[in-house]
Design a protein around this motif. Structure first.
Motif, PDB file in Angstrom:
ATOM      1  N   THR A  12      58.228 -12.229  36.677  1.00  0.00           N
ATOM      2  CA  THR A  12      59.509 -12.893  36.439  1.00  0.00           C
ATOM      3  C   THR A  12      59.227 -14.290  35.904  1.00  0.00           C
ATOM      4  O   THR A  12      58.524 -15.071  36.544  1.00  0.00           O
ATOM      5  CB  THR A  12      60.322 -12.990  37.745  1.00  0.00           C
ATOM      6  OG1 THR A  12      60.522 -11.664  38.261  1.00  0.00           O
ATOM      7  CG2 THR A  12      61.673 -13.645  37.496  1.00  0.00           C
ATOM      8  N   ASN A  14      59.748 -18.035  35.277  1.00  0.00           N
ATOM      9  CA  ASN A  14      60.494 -19.043  36.028  1.00  0.00           C
ATOM     10  C   ASN A  14      60.478 -20.422  35.388  1.00  0.00           C
ATOM     11  O   ASN A  14      61.244 -21.282  35.801  1.00  0.00           O
ATOM     12  CB  ASN A  14      60.019 -19.116  37.494  1.00  0.00           C
ATOM     13  CG  ASN A  14      58.598 -19.585  37.636  1.00  0.00           C
ATOM     14  OD1 ASN A  14      57.811 -19.426  36.727  1.00  0.00           O
ATOM     15  ND2 ASN A  14      58.278 -20.170  38.765  1.00  0.00           N
ATOM     16  N   SER A  50      63.219 -16.308  28.427  1.00  0.00           N
ATOM     17  CA  SER A  50      64.033 -17.310  29.116  1.00  0.00           C
ATOM     18  C   SER A  50      63.750 -17.206  30.613  1.00  0.00           C
ATOM     19  O   SER A  50      63.333 -16.155  31.094  1.00  0.00           O
ATOM     20  CB  SER A  50      65.526 -17.046  28.890  1.00  0.00           C
ATOM     21  OG  SER A  50      65.838 -17.084  27.523  1.00  0.00           O
ATOM     22  N   PRO A  51      63.989 -18.287  31.365  1.00  0.00           N
ATOM     23  CA  PRO A  51      63.827 -18.195  32.822  1.00  0.00           C
ATOM     24  C   PRO A  51      64.679 -17.060  33.388  1.00  0.00           C
ATOM     25  O   PRO A  51      65.816 -16.851  32.975  1.00  0.00           O
ATOM     26  CB  PRO A  51      64.313 -19.559  33.315  1.00  0.00           C
ATOM     27  CG  PRO A  51      64.062 -20.478  32.160  1.00  0.00           C
ATOM     28  CD  PRO A  51      64.359 -19.637  30.936  1.00  0.00           C
ATOM     29  N   GLY A  52      64.100 -16.317  34.301  1.00  0.00           N
ATOM     30  CA  GLY A  52      64.793 -15.172  34.898  1.00  0.00           C
ATOM     31  C   GLY A  52      64.460 -13.850  34.236  1.00  0.00           C
ATOM     32  O   GLY A  52      64.649 -12.794  34.839  1.00  0.00           O
ATOM     33  N   ASP A  53      63.965 -13.885  32.991  1.00  0.00           N
ATOM     34  CA  ASP A  53      63.574 -12.648  32.316  1.00  0.00           C
ATOM     35  C   ASP A  53      62.386 -12.020  33.030  1.00  0.00           C
ATOM     36  O   ASP A  53      61.589 -12.698  33.670  1.00  0.00           O
ATOM     37  CB  ASP A  53      63.180 -12.918  30.863  1.00  0.00           C
ATOM     38  CG  ASP A  53      64.357 -13.294  29.981  1.00  0.00           C
ATOM     39  OD1 ASP A  53      65.514 -13.181  30.431  1.00  0.00           O
ATOM     40  OD2 ASP A  53      64.108 -13.711  28.831  1.00  0.00           O
ATOM     41  N   LYS A  54      62.273 -10.717  32.891  1.00  0.00           N
ATOM     42  CA  LYS A  54      61.117  -9.988  33.413  1.00  0.00           C
ATOM     43  C   LYS A  54      60.325  -9.484  32.214  1.00  0.00           C
ATOM     44  O   LYS A  54      60.902  -9.096  31.202  1.00  0.00           O
ATOM     45  CB  LYS A  54      61.554  -8.838  34.293  1.00  0.00           C
ATOM     46  CG  LYS A  54      62.275  -9.305  35.551  1.00  0.00           C
ATOM     47  CD  LYS A  54      62.512  -8.162  36.499  1.00  0.00           C
ATOM     48  CE  LYS A  54      63.276  -8.567  37.722  1.00  0.00           C
ATOM     49  NZ  LYS A  54      62.760  -9.668  38.456  1.00  0.00           N
ATOM     50  N   LYS A  84      65.733  -8.930  29.479  1.00  0.00           N
ATOM     51  CA  LYS A  84      66.452 -10.192  29.385  1.00  0.00           C
ATOM     52  C   LYS A  84      67.471 -10.281  30.514  1.00  0.00           C
ATOM     53  O   LYS A  84      68.177  -9.326  30.799  1.00  0.00           O
ATOM     54  CB  LYS A  84      67.183 -10.316  28.037  1.00  0.00           C
ATOM     55  CG  LYS A  84      66.292 -10.211  26.814  1.00  0.00           C
ATOM     56  CD  LYS A  84      65.266 -11.312  26.732  1.00  0.00           C
ATOM     57  CE  LYS A  84      65.854 -12.560  26.164  1.00  0.00           C
ATOM     58  NZ  LYS A  84      64.920 -13.680  26.105  1.00  0.00           N
ATOM     59  N   THR A  85      67.517 -11.434  31.152  1.00  0.00           N
ATOM     60  CA  THR A  85      68.480 -11.685  32.211  1.00  0.00           C
ATOM     61  C   THR A  85      69.804 -12.076  31.577  1.00  0.00           C
ATOM     62  O   THR A  85      69.833 -12.964  30.725  1.00  0.00           O
ATOM     63  CB  THR A  85      67.988 -12.820  33.125  1.00  0.00           C
ATOM     64  OG1 THR A  85      66.734 -12.434  33.668  1.00  0.00           O
ATOM     65  CG2 THR A  85      68.969 -13.091  34.241  1.00  0.00           C
ATOM     66  N   ARG A  87      73.057 -13.963  30.728  1.00  0.00           N
ATOM     67  CA  ARG A  87      73.406 -15.370  30.888  1.00  0.00           C
ATOM     68  C   ARG A  87      74.910 -15.484  31.134  1.00  0.00           C
ATOM     69  O   ARG A  87      75.702 -14.814  30.472  1.00  0.00           O
ATOM     70  CB  ARG A  87      73.062 -16.180  29.635  1.00  0.00           C
ATOM     71  CG  ARG A  87      71.616 -16.061  29.224  1.00  0.00           C
ATOM     72  CD  ARG A  87      70.721 -16.800  30.200  1.00  0.00           C
ATOM     73  NE  ARG A  87      69.345 -16.715  29.779  1.00  0.00           N
ATOM     74  CZ  ARG A  87      68.424 -15.989  30.386  1.00  0.00           C
ATOM     75  NH1 ARG A  87      68.727 -15.273  31.428  1.00  0.00           N
ATOM     76  NH2 ARG A  87      67.191 -15.976  29.960  1.00  0.00           N
TER      77      ARG A  87
END
Length: 117
Positions: A12, A14, A50-54, A84-85, A87
């Motif tokens: 993940t 961060n 992006s932050p939160g993406d796996k 992608k997380t 948004r």
């Protein structure tokens, strides 16, 4: 959760810096340097992650302190995965513009500023 060099792991994201991305893998953390993101020149890492993406990364090295050095570009296509997380977004009805969700203190400051415009 025992890992070794050359393993493929899902991490993940961060944090993002101009020189690479930092990630978490369970209690461990690591980094993918910008030179290990793609075979092509990467001018803006945020266009990829992006932050939160796996993402699935290849473990290049595990430091003595447990820090993982990893690669995105060395992951074979059949193992490659970036999730992608979603948004959050909000609409500023005053300007009818779609904006990315901002931290609350920035959002509140902007609302206060709009009162004086």
């Amino acid at each position: 959760m025992r890992i070794k060099e050359n393993d493929y792991i899902e991490v993940t994201i961060n944090d993002i810096r101009y020189y690479g991305v930092f990630f978490k893998y369970g209690k461990l953390s690591g980094m993918v340097h910008v030179s290990e993101m793609s075979d092509e020149f990467v001018s803006n890492i945020r266009e990829i992650l992006s932050p939160g993406d796996k993402a699935v990364v290849k473990v290049l090295k595990i430091e003595k302190n447990g820090f993982i050095r990893a690669s995105l570009k060395q992951v074979p296509e059949d193992k490659a995965k970036i999730v992608k997380t979603p948004r959050e977004v909000f609409i500023d009805h005053g300007a009818d513009t779609l904006l990315e969700k901002l931290p609350s203190w920035i959002e509140n400051t902007l609302k206060e500023m709009n009162q004086y415009v």
